[in-house]
Design a protein around this motif. Structure first.
Motif, short mmCIF file in Angstrom:
data_model
loop_
_atom_site.label_atom_id
_atom_site.label_comp_id
_atom_site.label_asym_id
_atom_site.label_seq_id
_atom_site.Cartn_x
_atom_site.Cartn_y
_atom_site.Cartn_z
N VAL A 166 30.37 43.60 28.29
CA VAL A 166 31.38 44.37 27.56
C VAL A 166 32.72 43.64 27.61
N ILE A 167 33.06 43.14 28.80
CA ILE A 167 34.31 42.40 28.97
C ILE A 167 34.33 41.15 28.08
N MET A 168 33.24 40.40 28.09
CA MET A 168 33.18 39.17 27.31
C MET A 168 33.22 39.47 25.81
N VAL A 193 43.14 33.62 24.88
CA VAL A 193 42.71 34.92 25.42
C VAL A 193 41.52 34.74 26.35
N TYR A 194 40.69 33.74 26.09
CA TYR A 194 39.52 33.51 26.94
C TYR A 194 39.92 33.15 28.38
N ILE A 199 40.01 36.10 35.33
CA ILE A 199 40.48 37.24 36.13
C ILE A 199 39.55 38.43 35.99
N THR A 200 39.25 38.81 34.74
CA THR A 200 38.46 40.03 34.51
C THR A 200 37.02 39.89 35.02
N MET A 201 36.42 38.73 34.80
CA MET A 201 35.04 38.54 35.25
C MET A 201 34.97 38.42 36.77
N VAL A 206 33.50 40.73 41.99
CA VAL A 206 33.89 41.17 43.34
C VAL A 206 33.61 42.65 43.52
N ARG A 207 33.94 43.44 42.51
CA ARG A 207 33.70 44.88 42.57
C ARG A 207 32.21 45.18 42.67
#
Length: 228
Positions: A166-168, A193-194, A199-201, A206-207
């Protein structure tokens, strides 16, 4: 390995072969040989992207082993997308390297600023399409969670990998929209933007691992032998 996984592997291998032969045969002079060497970075980046999606499909296939009609259809759609976009992706990467290097790296096409915008648009569409297809595969796996007998940890892994796609997909969609709405001279910068994916991935990974560890620790405490 399922038959659809074998078929997909073969298709990706063929796509990589198309990358190799996307140039006009063997060099006929030393200058052409040097030009071919300069084309290696564009090939390497294109190769890396194909391997990325191949490995993502392999992980999905090894994890769930589904081979129903819907899985076959979605996997064939991924193969189709790879075959359609493999050469445009190579050209897009080549044009990007040509642009940032000030013309040092070769490009197969003489570009105007409008052409560069068009090729970046093709790249974002290609990347978005393949991300959405991988996301569809994870949605399909979730729809089969009872049939697959996914336990809590496996369901958590599936949901977190779905979130990654979803993030990608969202990042690629933003890049595509920015490319279309920005003035021609600024459109190539939409690809920056990529850079946020690092950071997001990473946060998503980690989560995922933290929650997985908590689930396993809770399970171990619950099933700890009495008297220990």
């Amino acid at each position: 390995m399922t038959r659809i996984e074998v078929f997909t592997d073969a298709a990706f291998a063929f796509a990589i072969t198309l990358l190799v032969f996307s140039n006009d045969g063997l060099p006929q002079s030393f200058d052409q040989f040097l030009l071919l060497l300069k084309d290696i970075p564009a090939f390497a980046v294109s190769f890396a992207q194909l391997v990325f999606f191949w490995y993502a499909h392999r992980v999905w296939s090894q994890r769930y082993g589904l081979e129903d009609l819907k899985t076959v259809f979605i996997s064939c759609l991924l193969v189709f997308s790879v075959m359609v976009f493999v050469v445009p992706l190579k050209i897009s990467y080549a044009s990007f390297l040509y642009w940032i290097s000030g013309g040092y790296f070769p490009t197969p096409i003489n570009f105007t600023i409008n052409d560069i915008k068009a090729f970046f648009t093709v790249f974002h569409i290609a990347f978005l399409t393949m991300c959405l297809i991988m996301l569809w595969l994870y949605y399909h796996a979730l729809s089969k969670k009872d049939e697959l007998l996914l336990n809590a940890v496996e369901l958590h892994e599936t949901l977190s990998h779905k979130s990654a796609w979803v993030i990608m997909s969202s990042t690629s969609m933003i890049a595509l929209i920015l490319t279309l709405i920005l003035p021609d001279q600024y459109a190539p910068f939409a690809g920056m933007v990529y850079g946020t994916l690092g950071i997001t991935m990473s946060y998503n990974s980690v989560r995922r691992e933290k929650l997985k560890k908590n689930m396993l620790d809770s399970y171990n405490k619950t099933h700890e032998p009495k008297g220990r």
